[in-house]
Design an enzyme around this catalytic site. Structure first.
Site, PDB file in Angstrom:
ATOM      1  N   ASP A 113      -7.298  -7.454  14.074  1.00 33.47           N
ATOM      2  CA  ASP A 113      -6.691  -8.537  14.060  1.00 33.47           C
ATOM      3  C   ASP A 113      -7.640  -9.208  15.420  1.00 33.47           C
ATOM      4  O   ASP A 113      -8.055 -10.290  15.487  1.00 33.47           O
ATOM      5  CB  ASP A 113      -5.307  -8.751  14.583  1.00 33.47           C
ATOM      6  CG  ASP A 113      -4.771  -7.419  15.370  1.00 33.47           C
ATOM      7  OD1 ASP A 113      -5.818  -6.751  15.933  1.00 33.47           O
ATOM      8  OD2 ASP A 113      -3.573  -7.367  15.352  1.00 33.47           O
ATOM      9  N   ASP A 143       3.945  -9.114   9.436  1.00 29.28           N
ATOM     10  CA  ASP A 143       3.930  -7.777   9.251  1.00 29.28           C
ATOM     11  C   ASP A 143       5.285  -7.548   8.425  1.00 29.28           C
ATOM     12  O   ASP A 143       6.166  -8.332   8.350  1.00 29.28           O
ATOM     13  CB  ASP A 143       4.135  -6.966  10.167  1.00 29.28           C
ATOM     14  CG  ASP A 143       2.464  -6.674  10.815  1.00 29.28           C
ATOM     15  OD1 ASP A 143       1.704  -7.108  10.048  1.00 29.28           O
ATOM     16  OD2 ASP A 143       2.234  -6.183  11.947  1.00 29.28           O
ATOM     17  N   ASP A 169       8.127  -6.100   9.240  1.00 26.80           N
ATOM     18  CA  ASP A 169       9.236  -6.252   9.882  1.00 26.80           C
ATOM     19  C   ASP A 169       9.497  -7.637  10.683  1.00 26.80           C
ATOM     20  O   ASP A 169      10.528  -7.882  11.410  1.00 26.80           O
ATOM     21  CB  ASP A 169       9.766  -5.220  10.965  1.00 26.80           C
ATOM     22  CG  ASP A 169       8.266  -5.283  11.968  1.00 26.80           C
ATOM     23  OD1 ASP A 169       7.347  -5.557  11.766  1.00 26.80           O
ATOM     24  OD2 ASP A 169       8.469  -5.135  13.425  1.00 26.80           O
ATOM     25  N   ASP A 178       0.675  -1.204  -0.062  1.00 25.16           N
ATOM     26  CA  ASP A 178       0.131   0.162   0.081  1.00 25.16           C
ATOM     27  C   ASP A 178       0.894   1.275  -0.047  1.00 25.16           C
ATOM     28  O   ASP A 178       0.492   2.239   0.382  1.00 25.16           O
ATOM     29  CB  ASP A 178      -1.080  -0.100   1.094  1.00 25.16           C
ATOM     30  CG  ASP A 178      -2.125  -0.580   0.948  1.00 25.16           C
ATOM     31  OD1 ASP A 178      -2.509  -1.199  -0.232  1.00 25.16           O
ATOM     32  OD2 ASP A 178      -3.156  -0.748   1.891  1.00 25.16           O
TER      33      ASP A 178
END
Length: 522
Positions: free
Chosen positions: A278, A184, A186, A125
């Site tokens: 989540d 994610d 990282d 995105d």
């Protein structure tokens, strides 16, 4: 002489107003607040002790997920070949992740799993065209090596992370997948991640989610990251473990987990109505009767926010979202008929009310507002068990999660009280659905950027504008606590001044921006 007389008269008027309002207004109000705060403290204390007892029993009995549920390693089948392995989708949502995109993509592409039974989906995105191009080129590089990787983009950021994940599930190739693992930008899973999680889902059709633990690669970067490690270690070692072992329910951490796609779809898929998509999905799936498993000995490397600005934004989202979700789902949980009464009580009272609302509010309101204010009102007394014993036991129980940082527990208390200001504010914003309720700011990941910038600027003097570091809320609370400490030392009998001075210093340090790392911008 006239000016002195005027000053004396003004002081006398202020004193008279104080005496007239204290007895009928402030004293009763403060007494009520003390009772309310003590009640919340007891709630939190009972919750912490309960979880501590459960953890002790789990350790003594050796109850591990592999023993509680059926777990068998996937075996190669000569006749079936790779079709013996289920199709797995890997989703990596990202937004302008210049410093870490290579780490997450590389780790996902390095997962041990038959190449024709895995699809890696990078959901980019990014609004920065240069970063977007770099991410796309990285995907092409891995594709040239035979990795089945898809680079997907949208023309908007509707729904933020939830919107990206939802859009990713709409692609036709996803229909052939049985499970989806989410990481994610990282996060760096070990190669055996799928081999250790997927068997839970294959052998136990009632399980919807397998969650792994987070391992922090930069916990030693600064004192702030050490404080975060202490809080998050307790969350994973105690809260997630207790939820998984007792009620087969806990909040999905949004990453480092594997979902059964049929369960995800049955629960209604991803929704962007709060900033904790989540947790929203986890609660809805649980209400459908699905079970969750937390695997504490499976760790996935990731990065903690090391700048105070990034951490404040993250904590706002993590505090505002659950409160807002609680408001939207409380009635739905109560009316649900698929789960037991005890599980509903656990989700509403323990999971949401005590941990996500009471824990934030009591920390700030009691220890940073009510307790300091009592130094001005000797008629209001806080019992020693509420002011000293209960918070001390709660602190020790929290510190157990990270034994290596036990000597930092005093710093952790002061830091948590500072952060409770933002968590409390965010909690009320979530409950009242105020202005910033759906604010989503992606947590900044630095990767090796800080080291690179520090090295490049070692010989240069960095000019930092003070306006970038000043935080007026923290400075205001710090000034009030300092004033309370001075009054208590001079006129009071509570002897809170040592705590008040230390806590005011902590607020001043945060208020002047001397928390975490500071990344020079030029």
């Amino acid at each position: 002489m006239e000016s002195q007389d005027g000053t004396i008269a003004l002081t006398g008027q202020i004193g008279l107003i104080w005496k007239q309002t204290k007895a009928p207004l402030l004293v009763p109000f403060l007494k009520v607040m003390v009772v309310v705060c003590l009640a919340m403290s007891v709630m939190l204390f009972v919750e912490k002790v309960y979880m501590g007892i459960v953890i002790v029993f789990l350790k003594l009995l050796g109850r591990k997920p592999e023993k509680m549920y059926k777990w068998e390693a996937i075996k190669d089948d000569v006749e079936l070949g790779n079709s013996a392995y289920p199709m797995v989708l890997i989703q990596i949502p990202m937004y302008n992740e210049k410093e870490v995109y290579q780490l997450s993509i590389g780790a996902a592409c390095g997962l041990s799993w038959p190449a024709d039974r895995i699809i890696i989906q990078v959901l980019d995105d990014s609004t920065d065209r240069a970063i977007k191009s770099m991410v796309e080129q990285e995907c092409k590089r891995w594709a040239s090596k035979g990795i089945n990787i898809k680079y997907e983009i949208r023309d908007n950021r509707n729904g933020y992370k939830a919107g990206a994940l939802k859009e990713g599930m709409k692609h036709s190739y996803v229909k052939q997948c049985d499970y989806v693992a989410i990481f994610d930008a990282d996060f760096q899973p070990e190669p055996d991640f799928l081999y250790r999680t997927i068997p839970f889902l294959i052998n136990n059709p009632e399980i919807a989610l397998v969650q792994a633990r987070w391992k922090f690669v930069n916990s030693d970067e600064c004192l702030m990251t050490r404080m975060q490690e202490m809080s998050l270690d307790y969350h994973f070692i105690v809260e997630q473990e207790v939820g998984s072992s007792t009620y087969a329910f806990f909040g999905f951490n949004g990453t480092a987990g594997v979902w059964r796609i049929s369960a995800l779809n049955e629960a209604g898929g991803w929704k962007d109505r709060t900033t904790v998509e989540d947790m929203d999905l986890a609660v809805r799936a649980s209400l459908k009767g699905w079970k969750f498993v937390y695997v504490g000995n499976l760790k996935v490397k990731n990065e903690l926010p090391s700048t105070f600005k990034a951490y404040r934004y993250q904590q706002h989202r993590w505090s505002c979202g659950p409160a807002n979700l609680f408001k939207k789902m409380a009635i739905e949980i109560i009316r649900n008929r698929k789960v037991s009464l005890w599980k509903k009580f656990y989700v509403i009272y323990s999971f949401f009310f005590v941990r996500k609302i009471v824990a934030h509010i009591v920390t700030f309101v009691f220890y940073c507002v009510v307790l300091p204010t009592t130094v001005f009102v000797p008629e209001v007394q806080v019992p020693k068990w509420g002011a000293v014993y209960i918070p001390s036991i709660i602190t020790l129980l929290n510190a157990v999660g990270t034994p290596r940082s036990l000597h930092l527990v005093m710093f952790w208390i002061l830091f948590e009280n500072v952060m409770s200001l933002h968590r409390t504010k965010a909690t009320f914003i979530g409950l009242l659905e105020a202005g910033r309720v759906n604010e989503w700011v992606v947590t900044e990941k630095l990767g090796d950027a800080l080291k690179a910038k520090s090295g490049a600027k070692a010989s240069k003097r960095t000019h930092i504008r003070m306006g970038e570091r000043l935080h007026l809320l923290e400075l205001g609370v710090g000034a009030y606590l300092f004033f309370c400490g001075c009054y208590d030392m001079g006129f009071g009998k509570n002897r809170y001044f040592i705590f008040l001075f230390l806590q005011s210093i902590a607020f001043f340090i945060a208020g002047f921006g001397y928390v975490g790392t500071f990344v020079p911008t030029s």
